[in-house]
Design a protein around this motif. Structure first.
Motif, mmCIF file in Angstrom:
data_model
loop_
_atom_site.group_PDB
_atom_site.id
_atom_site.type_symbol
_atom_site.label_atom_id
_atom_site.label_comp_id
_atom_site.label_asym_id
_atom_site.label_seq_id
_atom_site.Cartn_x
_atom_site.Cartn_y
_atom_site.Cartn_z
ATOM 1 N N LEU A 145 0.843 -1.194 0.000
ATOM 2 C CA LEU A 145 0.000 0.000 0.000
ATOM 3 C C LEU A 145 0.876 1.240 0.000
ATOM 4 C CD1 LEU A 145 -2.465 -1.019 2.876
ATOM 5 C CD2 LEU A 145 -2.798 -1.377 0.439
ATOM 6 N N THR A 146 0.418 2.264 -0.680
ATOM 7 C CA THR A 146 1.060 3.572 -0.634
ATOM 8 C C THR A 146 -0.004 4.610 -0.331
ATOM 9 O OG1 THR A 146 2.343 5.201 -1.874
ATOM 10 C CG2 THR A 146 0.840 3.819 -3.135
ATOM 11 N N CYS A 147 0.331 5.583 0.513
ATOM 12 C CA CYS A 147 -0.630 6.587 0.965
ATOM 13 C C CYS A 147 0.005 7.968 0.857
ATOM 14 C CB CYS A 147 -1.059 6.320 2.412
ATOM 15 S SG CYS A 147 -2.175 7.554 3.100
ATOM 16 N N THR A 148 -0.774 8.918 0.373
ATOM 17 C CA THR A 148 -0.365 10.321 0.320
ATOM 18 C C THR A 148 -1.430 11.167 0.990
ATOM 19 O OG1 THR A 148 -1.371 10.580 -1.872
ATOM 20 C CG2 THR A 148 0.978 10.045 -1.790
ATOM 21 N N VAL A 149 -0.981 12.189 1.698
ATOM 22 C CA VAL A 149 -1.874 13.126 2.391
ATOM 23 C C VAL A 149 -1.622 14.516 1.825
ATOM 24 C CG1 VAL A 149 -2.471 14.163 4.607
ATOM 25 C CG2 VAL A 149 -1.956 11.727 4.475
ATOM 26 N N HIS A 150 -2.685 15.179 1.407
ATOM 27 C CA HIS A 150 -2.606 16.525 0.851
ATOM 28 C C HIS A 150 -3.418 17.472 1.738
ATOM 29 C CE1 HIS A 150 -0.846 14.939 -2.896
ATOM 30 N NE2 HIS A 150 -1.714 13.952 -2.761
ATOM 31 N N GLY A 151 -2.736 18.394 2.353
ATOM 32 C CA GLY A 151 -3.394 19.337 3.238
ATOM 33 C C GLY A 151 -2.752 19.338 4.618
ATOM 34 N N PRO A 152 -3.375 20.066 5.560
ATOM 35 C CA PRO A 152 -4.618 20.853 5.412
ATOM 36 C C PRO A 152 -4.425 22.086 4.513
ATOM 37 C CG PRO A 152 -4.117 20.387 7.720
ATOM 38 C CD PRO A 152 -2.892 20.061 6.934
ATOM 39 N N ARG A 153 -5.434 22.364 3.705
ATOM 40 C CA ARG A 153 -5.402 23.522 2.820
ATOM 41 C C ARG A 153 -6.780 24.163 2.799
ATOM 42 N NH1 ARG A 153 -4.034 19.931 -2.514
ATOM 43 N NH2 ARG A 153 -5.869 18.557 -2.510
ATOM 44 N N PRO A 154 -6.848 25.464 2.518
ATOM 45 C CA PRO A 154 -8.141 26.164 2.591
ATOM 46 C C PRO A 154 -9.133 25.615 1.581
ATOM 47 C CG PRO A 154 -6.311 27.714 2.529
ATOM 48 C CD PRO A 154 -5.731 26.374 2.211
ATOM 49 N N LEU A 155 -10.398 25.645 1.982
ATOM 50 C CA LEU A 155 -11.469 25.233 1.084
ATOM 51 C C LEU A 155 -11.765 26.358 0.091
ATOM 52 C CD1 LEU A 155 -13.934 23.554 3.613
ATOM 53 C CD2 LEU A 155 -12.377 22.414 2.031
ATOM 54 N N PRO A 156 -12.412 26.064 -1.010
ATOM 55 C CA PRO A 156 -12.794 27.128 -1.948
ATOM 56 C C PRO A 156 -13.709 28.158 -1.284
ATOM 57 C CG PRO A 156 -13.017 24.969 -2.969
ATOM 58 C CD PRO A 156 -12.736 24.723 -1.523
ATOM 59 N N LYS A 157 -13.678 29.378 -1.804
ATOM 60 C CA LYS A 157 -14.494 30.446 -1.222
ATOM 61 C C LYS A 157 -15.986 30.153 -1.332
ATOM 62 C CE LYS A 157 -11.083 34.077 -2.054
ATOM 63 N NZ LYS A 157 -10.814 35.390 -2.700
ATOM 64 N N SER A 158 -16.358 29.369 -2.316
ATOM 65 C CA SER A 158 -17.775 29.045 -2.470
ATOM 66 C C SER A 158 -18.251 27.988 -1.490
ATOM 67 C CB SER A 158 -18.029 28.556 -3.898
ATOM 68 O OG SER A 158 -17.230 27.400 -4.180
ATOM 69 N N ALA A 159 -17.339 27.314 -0.802
ATOM 70 C CA ALA A 159 -17.731 26.265 0.144
ATOM 71 C C ALA A 159 -18.301 26.880 1.411
ATOM 72 C CB ALA A 159 -16.520 25.394 0.482
ATOM 73 N N PRO A 160 -19.290 26.261 2.018
ATOM 74 C CA PRO A 160 -19.850 26.794 3.264
ATOM 75 C C PRO A 160 -18.847 26.706 4.401
ATOM 76 C CG PRO A 160 -20.769 24.627 2.789
ATOM 77 C CD PRO A 160 -19.972 25.021 1.582
#
Length: 324
Positions: free
Chosen positions: A94-109
């Motif tokens: 198995l191989t795993c990658t983690v991306h973030g934490p990063r800001p959500l789009p402005k349109s997201a609640p």
């Protein structure tokens, strides 16, 4: 004007055949006599011994955190031919990658907690039967269980309106049964038992990748699996409980359990039980073990994976300290 409607095909890849792509097996190895099936792998470990595990973090520099996990493959006690030696092996990579934490789009609640997204996908060559490029129901189920296991670990209120993605690629998946049974040599009650070991490995490798990304957690979570198997031929009622089972090594698996366990807090964030099993006061006729016995042994398997996980994280921390 003529409008043509085509099916949703990926034109950027040369897709393989839709059917199975197993290596050819010649007729002299397909004897109907079960006494000649000596090439079936057998469990040489004790019932409470786990397979050797290799875990390493930081394998993908472009990601916030990454990890790679590999379990030792089972081996046949008798090599039938040099060219067919790999038919009876069954391992896990198995191989795993983690991306973030990063800001959500402005349109997201607005969200006061971090939004966790998990994605589990088999590589097309991961199993004996070729997988498709789109996720199927089993892969989506693995993603849901993984998200449940990790949601109780990450301290989400420290990253409001942020998101993190955990992506796991299964390079080699655990087989559900021995290849000889797959061509019709009679094993009843065969199910998707390989998914249990895959989920256990996904939980452990995702925890290592999250720790490598520097995301605050209450504890590191490790996965463990235990199963009630029938080692003898069919018809015998003797059963045994084993840790870290390999489906190809057993004639029949009656029940299996996977847990995501937090060692320091003594908590279980995810529990998945499958098969014929009863509680302590109502044991099934086919098994002398209860639901509690199965879950307790799965926790013991998770403790073994936790030791490897802690050792890999300490090694990574020492390397980062030396570089700094």
């Amino acid at each position: 004007i003529q409008i043509c409607v085509n099916k949703m095909n990926d034109r950027r890849r040369i897709n393989g055949p839709s059917g199975g792509t197993s290596a050819p097996v010649y007729s002299k190895y397909l004897s109907k006599d079960t006494k000649d099936l000596s090439e079936r792998p057998s469990r040489t470990r004790n019932s409470n011994v786990l397979r050797k595990m290799f875990l390493k973090t930081g394998v993908t520099p472009s990601a916030s955190g990454s990890a790679y996990l590999e379990l030792e493959a089972s081996k046949s006690p008798h090599v039938i031919a040099p060219g067919l030696a790999s038919l009876s092996t069954s391992g896990l990579k198995l191989t795993c990658t983690v991306h973030g934490p990063r800001p959500l789009p402005k349109s997201a609640p607005f969200s006061p907690h971090i939004i966790l997204t998990t994605h589990v996908k088999y590589a097309p060559f991961a199993t004996r039967r070729r997988r498709g490029y789109l996720r199927d129901a089993s892969e989506r189920d693995l993603g849901v269980h993984l998200e449940t296991a990790l949601r109780g670990v990450i301290i989400g209120d420290r990253w409001p309106k942020s998101g993190v993605e955990v992506i796991i690629t299964i390079l080699e998946g655990e087989e559900d049964q021995w290849w000889g049974d797959d061509i019709g040599r009679g094993n009843m009650g065969v199910g998707e038992w390989g998914m249990m070991s895959v989920l256990s490995g996904c939980i452990t490798v995702a925890s290592a990748a999250i720790a490598d990304a520097g995301i605050d957690c209450v504890d590191v979570v490790s996965g463990g699996v235990a199963a009630v198997v029938r080692p003898g031929a069919q018809g015998k009622q003797s059963t045994m409980l084993v840790l870290d089972p390999v489906p190809s090594e057993h004639q029949e698996i009656l029940a299996a359990s996977v847990v995501a366990y937090l060692t320091s807090r003594d908590e279980i964030t995810d529990l998945w039980v499958k098969g014929e099993i009863g509680h302590e006061n109502h044991r099934t006729p086919n098994s002398s073990f209860s639901y509690e016995d199965l879950a307790d042994n799965a926790v013991q398997a998770a403790l073994g994976a936790h030791r490897v996980l802690i050792g890999a994280l300490k090694e990574t921390a020492d390397m980062k300290m030396r570089r700094s």
